[in-house]
Design a protein around this motif. Structure first.
Motif, PDB file in Angstrom:
ATOM      1  N   TYR A  98     -17.388  30.290 -21.701  1.00  0.00           N
ATOM      2  CA  TYR A  98     -17.358  31.419 -22.631  1.00  0.00           C
ATOM      3  C   TYR A  98     -15.977  31.471 -23.270  1.00  0.00           C
ATOM      4  O   TYR A  98     -14.978  31.189 -22.632  1.00  0.00           O
ATOM      5  N   GLU A  99     -15.928  31.847 -24.512  1.00  0.00           N
ATOM      6  CA  GLU A  99     -14.646  32.061 -25.190  1.00  0.00           C
ATOM      7  C   GLU A  99     -14.154  33.432 -24.745  1.00  0.00           C
ATOM      8  O   GLU A  99     -14.669  34.455 -25.168  1.00  0.00           O
ATOM      9  N   ASP A 100     -13.188  33.463 -23.847  1.00  0.00           N
ATOM     10  CA  ASP A 100     -12.813  34.732 -23.233  1.00  0.00           C
ATOM     11  C   ASP A 100     -11.423  35.224 -23.603  1.00  0.00           C
ATOM     12  O   ASP A 100     -10.879  36.090 -22.953  1.00  0.00           O
ATOM     13  N   PHE A 101     -10.854  34.693 -24.655  1.00  0.00           N
ATOM     14  CA  PHE A 101      -9.534  35.156 -25.045  1.00  0.00           C
ATOM     15  C   PHE A 101      -9.446  35.224 -26.556  1.00  0.00           C
ATOM     16  O   PHE A 101      -9.891  34.326 -27.250  1.00  0.00           O
ATOM     17  N   ASN A 102      -8.872  36.287 -27.049  1.00  0.00           N
ATOM     18  CA  ASN A 102      -8.659  36.450 -28.479  1.00  0.00           C
ATOM     19  C   ASN A 102      -7.374  35.720 -28.845  1.00  0.00           C
ATOM     20  O   ASN A 102      -6.302  36.100 -28.396  1.00  0.00           O
ATOM     21  N   TYR A 103      -7.483  34.676 -29.635  1.00  0.00           N
ATOM     22  CA  TYR A 103      -6.310  33.875 -29.974  1.00  0.00           C
ATOM     23  C   TYR A 103      -5.578  34.411 -31.203  1.00  0.00           C
ATOM     24  O   TYR A 103      -4.835  33.700 -31.850  1.00  0.00           O
ATOM     25  N   GLN A 104      -5.784  35.661 -31.513  1.00  0.00           N
ATOM     26  CA  GLN A 104      -5.031  36.323 -32.564  1.00  0.00           C
ATOM     27  C   GLN A 104      -4.311  37.489 -31.905  1.00  0.00           C
ATOM     28  O   GLN A 104      -4.940  38.404 -31.378  1.00  0.00           O
ATOM     29  N   ILE A 105      -2.981  37.436 -31.893  1.00  0.00           N
ATOM     30  CA  ILE A 105      -2.205  38.471 -31.235  1.00  0.00           C
ATOM     31  C   ILE A 105      -1.326  39.192 -32.247  1.00  0.00           C
ATOM     32  O   ILE A 105      -0.968  38.638 -33.285  1.00  0.00           O
ATOM     33  N   LEU A 120     -16.740  49.466 -27.670  1.00  0.00           N
ATOM     34  CA  LEU A 120     -18.059  48.848 -27.810  1.00  0.00           C
ATOM     35  C   LEU A 120     -18.571  48.378 -26.451  1.00  0.00           C
ATOM     36  O   LEU A 120     -19.726  48.613 -26.084  1.00  0.00           O
ATOM     37  N   PHE A 121     -17.699  47.725 -25.706  1.00  0.00           N
ATOM     38  CA  PHE A 121     -18.057  47.194 -24.401  1.00  0.00           C
ATOM     39  C   PHE A 121     -18.496  48.310 -23.456  1.00  0.00           C
ATOM     40  O   PHE A 121     -19.532  48.220 -22.801  1.00  0.00           O
ATOM     41  N   ARG A 122     -17.707  49.369 -23.395  1.00  0.00           N
ATOM     42  CA  ARG A 122     -18.028  50.482 -22.494  1.00  0.00           C
ATOM     43  C   ARG A 122     -19.341  51.168 -22.883  1.00  0.00           C
ATOM     44  O   ARG A 122     -20.120  51.555 -22.012  1.00  0.00           O
ATOM     45  N   SER A 123     -19.599  51.313 -24.165  1.00  0.00           N
ATOM     46  CA  SER A 123     -20.852  51.955 -24.569  1.00  0.00           C
ATOM     47  C   SER A 123     -22.056  51.085 -24.207  1.00  0.00           C
ATOM     48  O   SER A 123     -23.100  51.601 -23.815  1.00  0.00           O
ATOM     49  N   LEU A 165     -15.297  41.846 -14.378  1.00  0.00           N
ATOM     50  CA  LEU A 165     -15.188  41.346 -15.734  1.00  0.00           C
ATOM     51  C   LEU A 165     -13.811  41.622 -16.317  1.00  0.00           C
ATOM     52  O   LEU A 165     -13.040  42.405 -15.780  1.00  0.00           O
ATOM     53  N   HIS A 166     -13.543  40.944 -17.415  1.00  0.00           N
ATOM     54  CA  HIS A 166     -12.348  41.233 -18.204  1.00  0.00           C
ATOM     55  C   HIS A 166     -12.721  41.145 -19.668  1.00  0.00           C
ATOM     56  O   HIS A 166     -13.665  40.454 -20.040  1.00  0.00           O
ATOM     57  N   PHE A 167     -11.999  41.894 -20.488  1.00  0.00           N
ATOM     58  CA  PHE A 167     -12.285  41.885 -21.911  1.00  0.00           C
ATOM     59  C   PHE A 167     -11.029  42.231 -22.693  1.00  0.00           C
ATOM     60  O   PHE A 167     -10.114  42.858 -22.185  1.00  0.00           O
ATOM     61  N   ASP A 168     -11.022  41.792 -23.927  1.00  0.00           N
ATOM     62  CA  ASP A 168      -9.927  42.050 -24.845  1.00  0.00           C
ATOM     63  C   ASP A 168      -9.921  43.531 -25.215  1.00  0.00           C
ATOM     64  O   ASP A 168     -10.978  44.135 -25.399  1.00  0.00           O
ATOM     65  N   HIS A 169      -8.741  44.110 -25.335  1.00  0.00           N
ATOM     66  CA  HIS A 169      -8.644  45.548 -25.613  1.00  0.00           C
ATOM     67  C   HIS A 169      -9.366  45.973 -26.885  1.00  0.00           C
ATOM     68  O   HIS A 169      -9.844  47.089 -26.992  1.00  0.00           O
ATOM     69  N   SER A 170      -9.480  45.077 -27.856  1.00  0.00           N
ATOM     70  CA  SER A 170     -10.095  45.441 -29.131  1.00  0.00           C
ATOM     71  C   SER A 170     -11.596  45.704 -29.011  1.00  0.00           C
ATOM     72  O   SER A 170     -12.190  46.321 -29.888  1.00  0.00           O
ATOM     73  N   GLU A 199       7.431  39.579 -26.070  1.00  0.00           N
ATOM     74  CA  GLU A 199       8.086  40.830 -26.428  1.00  0.00           C
ATOM     75  C   GLU A 199       7.382  41.477 -27.619  1.00  0.00           C
ATOM     76  O   GLU A 199       7.053  40.819 -28.601  1.00  0.00           O
ATOM     77  N   GLY A 200       7.110  42.779 -27.517  1.00  0.00           N
ATOM     78  CA  GLY A 200       6.498  43.518 -28.614  1.00  0.00           C
ATOM     79  C   GLY A 200       5.003  43.314 -28.777  1.00  0.00           C
ATOM     80  O   GLY A 200       4.425  43.725 -29.780  1.00  0.00           O
ATOM     81  N   ILE A 201       4.343  42.728 -27.788  1.00  0.00           N
ATOM     82  CA  ILE A 201       2.898  42.450 -27.877  1.00  0.00           C
ATOM     83  C   ILE A 201       2.111  43.762 -27.889  1.00  0.00           C
ATOM     84  O   ILE A 201       2.481  44.722 -27.224  1.00  0.00           O
ATOM     85  N   GLU A 202       1.055  43.805 -28.676  1.00  0.00           N
ATOM     86  CA  GLU A 202       0.231  45.011 -28.768  1.00  0.00           C
ATOM     87  C   GLU A 202      -1.111  44.848 -28.073  1.00  0.00           C
ATOM     88  O   GLU A 202      -1.801  45.830 -27.836  1.00  0.00           O
ATOM     89  N   GLU A 203      -1.523  43.623 -27.751  1.00  0.00           N
ATOM     90  CA  GLU A 203      -2.805  43.372 -27.109  1.00  0.00           C
ATOM     91  C   GLU A 203      -2.658  43.352 -25.589  1.00  0.00           C
ATOM     92  O   GLU A 203      -1.576  43.161 -25.058  1.00  0.00           O
ATOM     93  N   TYR A 204      -3.797  43.506 -24.957  1.00  0.00           N
ATOM     94  CA  TYR A 204      -3.872  43.325 -23.508  1.00  0.00           C
ATOM     95  C   TYR A 204      -5.312  42.974 -23.145  1.00  0.00           C
ATOM     96  O   TYR A 204      -6.231  43.170 -23.924  1.00  0.00           O
ATOM     97  N   VAL A 205      -5.454  42.432 -21.959  1.00  0.00           N
ATOM     98  CA  VAL A 205      -6.764  42.148 -21.389  1.00  0.00           C
ATOM     99  C   VAL A 205      -6.951  43.132 -20.246  1.00  0.00           C
ATOM    100  O   VAL A 205      -6.049  43.326 -19.430  1.00  0.00           O
ATOM    101  N   GLU A 206      -8.103  43.781 -20.209  1.00  0.00           N
ATOM    102  CA  GLU A 206      -8.381  44.733 -19.144  1.00  0.00           C
ATOM    103  C   GLU A 206      -9.332  44.110 -18.136  1.00  0.00           C
ATOM    104  O   GLU A 206     -10.312  43.474 -18.509  1.00  0.00           O
ATOM    105  N   PHE A 207      -9.003  44.250 -16.851  1.00  0.00           N
ATOM    106  CA  PHE A 207      -9.852  43.791 -15.760  1.00  0.00           C
ATOM    107  C   PHE A 207     -10.460  45.017 -15.090  1.00  0.00           C
ATOM    108  O   PHE A 207      -9.792  46.036 -14.906  1.00  0.00           O
ATOM    109  N   GLY A 208     -11.729  44.896 -14.723  1.00  0.00           N
ATOM    110  CA  GLY A 208     -12.385  45.992 -14.042  1.00  0.00           C
ATOM    111  C   GLY A 208     -13.664  45.524 -13.374  1.00  0.00           C
ATOM    112  O   GLY A 208     -13.951  44.331 -13.318  1.00  0.00           O
TER     113      GLY A 208
END
Length: 186
Positions: free
Chosen positions: A76-83, A19-22, A10-15, A138-147
């Motif tokens: 599925y909507e799998d990307f947060n379009y607010q960065i 919640l996802f892990r719990s 899976l992958h998920f937005d860092h935000s 440059e300067g992005i604060e978001e990331y997508v985590e794969f695991g």
């Protein structure tokens, strides 16, 4: 967990990380992170912004604000379009010239043959085929985590571990010389 399979990728937005892990924990699943990927701007190698930039400074989302945006609407909507870039929020959902498509091939074709762009992950397999490039934001604060997830009380089969190793070796940011994290206690 239904125990219908040995492994889940899976992958998920860092935000949504905590919640996802719990929720995974509640379901009796153990999560193993593989890599974190920052969003990139994806555009044609012949895009006017690239041509104008030449060998100048970095290209930013602000450089692309006058061009159209392609948004993939899949199952599925799998990307947060607010960065968030350097403390400023850029809402890609508010771009007036937005094309929504349901085919990844169409997305790539539109980017390659027009001035449209999108935001996605870096250097994926078909970039050269479509003459497109991924440019870091440059300067992005978001990331997508794969695991991946495994059932806590189930032994990992050798074929599942081979799959994890192969997957790990194909993800950006993964050290190709190291093995994927071996689940503990198995």
């Amino acid at each position: 967990a239904s125990q219908a399979c040995d492994i889940g990728v899976l992958h998920f937005d860092h935000s949504t990380n905590s919640l996802f892990r719990s929720r995974l924990e509640e379901k009796g699943l153990q999560y193993f992170p593989l890599t974190k990927v920052e969003p990139h701007m994806i555009l044609s190698k012949n895009h006017p912004v690239l041509q104008a930039a030449g060998t100048g400074g970095p290209i930013t989302p602000e450089h692309l604000c006058g061009y159209g945006f392609v948004r993939y609407i899949g199952k599925y909507e799998d990307f947060n379009y607010q960065i968030t870039r350097s403390g400023n929020i850029i809402d890609l959902s508010d771009i007036q010239k937005t094309v929504r498509i349901t085919s990844r091939a169409t997305l790539l074709h539109l980017i390659a043959t027009s001035t449209l762009y999108t935001v996605g992950i870096q250097n994926f397999v078909k970039q050269d085929l479509y003459d497109i490039v991924s440019i870091p934001i440059e300067g992005i604060e978001e990331y997508v985590e794969f695991g991946y997830v495994l059932l806590k009380e189930k032994r990992t089969m050798p074929i599942a571990q081979e799959f994890i190793n192969n997957l790990s070796n194909h993800l950006p940011g993964h050290d190709k010389n190291s093995r994927a994290e071996q689940p503990t206690g198995f």
